[in-house]
Design an enzyme around this catalytic site. Structure first.
Site, PDB file in Angstrom:
ATOM      1  N   LYS A 195      51.011  28.949 -29.194  1.00  0.00           N
ATOM      2  CA  LYS A 195      51.295  27.534 -29.404  1.00  0.00           C
ATOM      3  C   LYS A 195      50.083  26.727 -28.967  1.00  0.00           C
ATOM      4  O   LYS A 195      49.510  26.976 -27.906  1.00  0.00           O
ATOM      5  CB  LYS A 195      52.533  27.088 -28.618  1.00  0.00           C
TER       6      LYS A 195
ATOM      7  N   CYS B 255      50.260  23.152 -23.222  1.00  0.00           N
ATOM      8  CA  CYS B 255      50.788  22.359 -22.114  1.00  0.00           C
ATOM      9  C   CYS B 255      49.797  21.262 -21.728  1.00  0.00           C
ATOM     10  O   CYS B 255      48.632  21.545 -21.432  1.00  0.00           O
ATOM     11  CB  CYS B 255      51.082  23.252 -20.908  1.00  0.00           C
TER      12      CYS B 255
END
Length: 324
Positions: A139, A98
């Site tokens: 991720k 993010c």
């Protein structure tokens, strides 16, 4: 080849996950990140962002949902991951990608790519805490301000226990500016022995073909490209098997818009539901010229009944209201 639907905060909620996975071609999807700070969250915090947990952690189409956690405390992340598994999470995904400033300021997301040792500790603790049959995945981006540490970060995650790795092929500072650097996905895959998923700037079949050629990987995660072109995963699946399918037309898309809007009407306050519809429709303008005209019509409309009429589903909305 696996195709995953990306976890985009504030965009791909359970409604859009439901609609997009129903189109087909998606193997699994991921929740918006659940922020973990210093305590064990209650069940309601998980179910708020992952209501599919009450349906076997699957969307209406049967697509598996993974629960994504974001934070920097290895022990606390481990405790919450273990608890999510008791609620039915079939896989735990950890967010180190993010790029949001507010998230990074609180030591979450891509800022942790500055600390490979911490990445390793987080994966190690989470992997130890969850049942052996539950996959732990991660991720990441290519780094915070440079891709030079990407390989070290990837090794740290895999050595800690990650079983799959999604690589968004840009750094945090690059945000979403094109191009995506797919050649770095190839470099990551060269140094780890688990499946690596390429993510970033796959908007079309041609983009997918170029990504596969440059990255050398088969697995992909689709984000904005799939939101803007809801049948992109289905098209890629067909092309992978040497077939071609007719792209989804604007007329084909109408039932999806109606489904999305009726679900938004049911699940979201009338104050906020129109904004969710406009958000998706504005992204569809990238693919569909007709969406441009419709968005212009409804961009200033906040009355749900007027939106029913503009979408041509007033009768369905009336039936919905009667049921509710």
């Amino acid at each position: 080849m696996q195709i995953a639907l990306a976890p985009m905060e504030g965009l791909v909620d359970e409604i859009l996950r439901d609609v997009l996975t129903d189109v087909g071609g998606i193997d699994w999807c991921v929740t918006e990140f659940i922020r973990i700070s210093d305590r064990l969250l209650p069940p309601s915090s998980f179910r708020k962002l992952a209501p599919e947990l009450d349906n076997g952690a699957r969307t209406r189409a049967g697509t598996q949902l993974r629960v994504q956690l974001l934070g920097s405390d290895p022990s606390c992340l481990a405790d919450n991951a273990a608890f999510a598994c008791t609620l039915g999470a079939p896989a735990i995904d950890l967010n180190f990608g993010c790029p949001a400033k507010t998230v990074n300021k609180s030591r979450g997301g891509a800022v942790l790519l500055k600390e490979p040792e911490l990445l390793h500790s987080i994966l190690r603790e989470v992997r130890k805490a969850v049942p052996a049959h539950v996959p732990v995945t991660a991720k990441m981006r290519l780094g915070f301000d440079s891709p030079e540490g990407a390989l070290d970060c990837a090794r740290a995650l895999v050595d800690g226990g990650a079983e799959q790795l999604v690589v968004h092929a840009r750094t945090k500072l690059q945000g979403y500016k094109p191009p995506a650097h797919w050649e770095w996905v190839a470099r990551v895959q060269d140094v780890v022995n688990i499946p690596v998923f390429a993510n970033g700037d796959i908007w079309s079949l041609d983009d997918w073909r170029r990504c596969r050629e440059i990255s050398g990987v088969e697995d992909i995660m689709l984000g904005r490209g799939l939101v803007c072109r809801p049948d992109l995963a289905r098209q890629i699946n067909a092309a992978k098997h040497g077939a071609e399918i007719e792209p989804m037309s604007w007329e084909d898309l109408q039932p999806l818009l109606a489904d999305f809007w009726l679900q938004a009407r049911r699940k979201i306050s009338p104050r906020y539901a129109p904004g969710r519809l406009k958000q998706w429709l504005s992204m569809l303008t990238r693919t569909y010229p007709q969406a441009v005209a419709l968005f212009a019509q409804l961009r200033r409309v906040d009355d749900c009944e007027r939106l029913d009429a503009l979408l041509g589903i007033a009768d369905k909305a009336s039936e919905f209201e009667a049921v509710v």
